[in-house]
Write an enzyme that holds these catalytic residues in place. Structure first.
Site, PDB file in Angstrom:
ATOM      1  N   GLY A   1       6.674   1.549  -5.842  1.00 47.61           N
ATOM      2  CA  GLY A   1       6.670   0.119  -5.521  1.00 47.61           C
ATOM      3  C   GLY A   1       6.568  -0.091  -4.020  1.00 47.61           C
TER       4      GLY A   1
ATOM      5  N   VAL B   1       1.501  -0.077  -0.240  1.00 46.48           N
ATOM      6  CA  VAL B   1       2.480   0.441   0.722  1.00 46.48           C
ATOM      7  C   VAL B   1       2.224  -0.133   2.121  1.00 46.48           C
ATOM      8  CG1 VAL B   1       3.501   2.528   1.698  1.00 46.48           C
ATOM      9  CG2 VAL B   1       2.628   2.564  -0.634  1.00 46.48           C
TER      10      VAL B   1
ATOM     11  N   ASP C   1       0.683  13.768 -10.170  1.00 48.61           N
ATOM     12  CA  ASP C   1       1.463  13.169  -9.085  1.00 48.61           C
ATOM     13  C   ASP C   1       2.842  13.844  -8.983  1.00 48.61           C
ATOM     14  OD1 ASP C   1       1.829  10.811  -7.122  1.00 48.61           O
ATOM     15  OD2 ASP C   1       3.565  10.640  -8.440  1.00 48.61           O
TER      16      ASP C   1
ATOM     17  N   GLU D   1      -0.851   5.103  -9.776  1.00 47.69           N
ATOM     18  CA  GLU D   1      -1.911   5.499  -8.853  1.00 47.69           C
ATOM     19  C   GLU D   1      -3.192   4.750  -9.222  1.00 47.69           C
ATOM     20  OE1 GLU D   1      -1.333   7.825  -6.245  1.00 47.69           O
ATOM     21  OE2 GLU D   1       0.639   7.243  -6.970  1.00 47.69           O
TER      22      GLU D   1
ATOM     23  N   LYS E   1       4.354  16.093  -5.793  1.00 38.73           N
ATOM     24  CA  LYS E   1       5.664  15.863  -5.172  1.00 38.73           C
ATOM     25  C   LYS E   1       6.534  17.119  -5.276  1.00 38.73           C
ATOM     26  CE  LYS E   1       5.486  10.932  -6.047  1.00 38.73           C
ATOM     27  NZ  LYS E   1       5.625   9.906  -7.087  1.00 38.73           N
TER      28      LYS E   1
HETATM   29  N1  HSE Z   1       2.389   6.575  -8.772  1.00 34.49           N
HETATM   30  C1  HSE Z   1       3.579   6.976  -8.100  1.00 34.49           C
HETATM   31  C2  HSE Z   1       4.728   6.955  -9.093  1.00 34.49           C
HETATM   32  C3  HSE Z   1       3.838   6.076  -6.939  1.00 34.49           C
HETATM   33  O1  HSE Z   1       4.588   6.291 -10.119  1.00 34.49           O
HETATM   34  O2  HSE Z   1       5.746   7.589  -8.853  1.00 34.49           O
HETATM   35  C4  HSE Z   1       4.960   6.547  -6.054  1.00 34.49           C
HETATM   36  O3  HSE Z   1       4.692   7.791  -5.482  1.00 34.49           O
END
Ligand code: HSE
Length: 418
Positions: free
Chosen positions: A297, A17, A195, A184, A199
């Site tokens: 990405g 990123v 993950d 990740e 979120k």
């Molecule tokens: N590892 C995360 C995904 C990256 O695959 O969504 C983006 O947050």
């Protein structure tokens, strides 16, 4: 920060990123934002930027009065939290992509923003390029948000697409997701649903004002999905997706979870393939809305970071309206879910916990059932996360307590049991 001030950025992290942001900023001179310093962990790694830009000392950014924006895109969540805390205390605006850190410290971060009056933005932390946080925050500023369902993890969606459409096996699909920079550093975070959960914690706050910790939310990843599940899905004309879901119940509380789900072909989320994410929002009067875009990405994530930096130009900050200006909603496990479970041995399944089982197939090696269970039985036990058990929720899975008696009657009648 005043509107006239140029944006002088101190960047923490130069991975997928961070480097993406560096490149994207070079292509957007109109933003008038420049990166003054980049703090990295490993000085020996070859980087695609001048050496003079880099430092390994966080003080070179945090102590620099000219730097008024700290962009934090590192992996370690405790280190990230420390950086963000100091930056906010020093009145430097923060842009962060660290979903794990934000989810794990949400309460403290809300307090810090209140105490310091300083803005912290993190649009890229959920659904990367899709502006879902700002939309939830600004547009759905009312009591009419009935439900939100989303694919929030690009890697697992990529793996499921590659496995079930391109016939790749799990490890090859994961390797590809890693090579493309979606996964990740610890891919368990993606595969086991962490993950997506992080979120979802962030989005539940902006959608409903709910501030919850990971232990209070029902979740799993795609680690137990079997090829035989994909065969059943195909027979029933379903896709399998990892879906984060929240729905307001009749009593005003919110049922929420992150679980693999069968989706019907007409569901907009069935259309979301590979590393794309999608969000379906149902609200009063507007009915359904669908957001779609790349969820992982380098450039898609950097684009959201860039948009946050740009929003700082006009002093944008999250007001957390659902939490501070409305009575915040409460999370509940007091509802029912319709699930599909596949397993090797009936002994593994506590049948007495089901309200009813409306379909079961016991003949082949791999057995399965479809039934309705109280969410509390899944939340409070881990029997369904055992290696050989695969749980996938059915389409439209949440059943309100108010509807359960009638639905049970109907279902038993259909099965000829009444
Ligand atoms: N590892 C995360 C995904 C990256 O695959 O969504 C983006 O947050």
């Amino acid at each position: 920060m005043s509107t006239q001030q140029p944006l002088v950025i101190g960047l923490f992290g130069f991975g997928v990123v961070g480097e993406g942001l560096y490149k994207v900023l070079q292509q957007t001179p109109s933003l008038q934002a420049r990166i003054k310093k980049v703090c990295i962990k490993n000085p020996d790694k070859k980087r695609a930027a001048p050496d003079s830009l880099f430092t390994t000392r966080k003080e070179d950014i945090l102590d620099d009065p000219e730097i008024n924006v700290v962009v934090e895109v590192i992996n370690e969540s405790e280190a990230a939290f420390e950086i963000v805390t100091v930056a906010l205390q020093r009145k430097k605006s923060v842009v962060s992509a660290s979903k794990k850190m934000i989810a794990e410290h949400l309460e403290a971060l809300l307090l810090l923003q209140q105490q310091t009056g300083t803005s912290m933005l993190y649009e890229s932390a959920a659904c990367a390029s899709i502006p879902v946080i700002r939309n939830l925050e600004e547009y759905y500023d009312n009591d009419l948000l009935h439900s939100i369902r989303a694919i929030v993890n690009g890697s697992t969606n990529f793996i499921l697409t590659k496995m079930f459409e391109d016939r790749l096996d799990f490890s090859d699909a994961l390797l590809l997701a890693q090579q493309l920079g979606f996964a990740e550093t610890d891919p368990k975070l993606d595969v086991e649903g962490w993950d997506a959960l992080h979120k979802w914690i962030i989005l539940l706050n902006h959608a409903y004002g709910i501030v919850e910790t990971a232990e209070n939310i029902l979740f799993s990843g795609i680690q137990n999905i079997q090829l035989s599940d994909a065969v059943i899905a195909k027979e029933k004309n379903y896709d399998i997706k990892l879906i984060a879901q929240a729905r307001k119940l009749a009593n005003g509380k919110v049922a929420a979870f992150v679980l693999p789900q069968f989706v019907q072909t007409a569901d907009p989320l069935a259309f979301v393939k590979n590393e794309y994410n999608g969000v379906v929002i149902e609200s009063g009067f507007a009915d359904k809305q669908f957001f779609y875009g790349k969820g992982a990405g380098s450039f898609p994530t950097a684009s959201a970071v860039l948009s946050d930096i740009s929003a700082l130009r006009y002093q944008y900050r999250y007001e957390y309206k659902k939490k501070y200006y409305h009575p915040p909603h409460e999370l509940t496990d007091d509802n029912y879910i319709k699930v599909y479970l596949s397993f090797n041995d009936w002994k593994q399944i506590p049948r007495e916990k089901f309200e009813w089982i409306e379909e079961w197939h016991a003949n082949s090696d791999r057995k399965y059932l479809v039934g309705v269970i109280h969410q509390h039985h899944l939340k409070s036990g881990n029997w369904w996360k055992e290696d050989a058990i695969s749980l996938i929720v059915m389409p439209d899975p949440i059943i309100d307590n108010l509807d359960i008696i009638q639905l049970k009657k109907k279902s038993l009648e259909l099965a000829g049991i009444q």
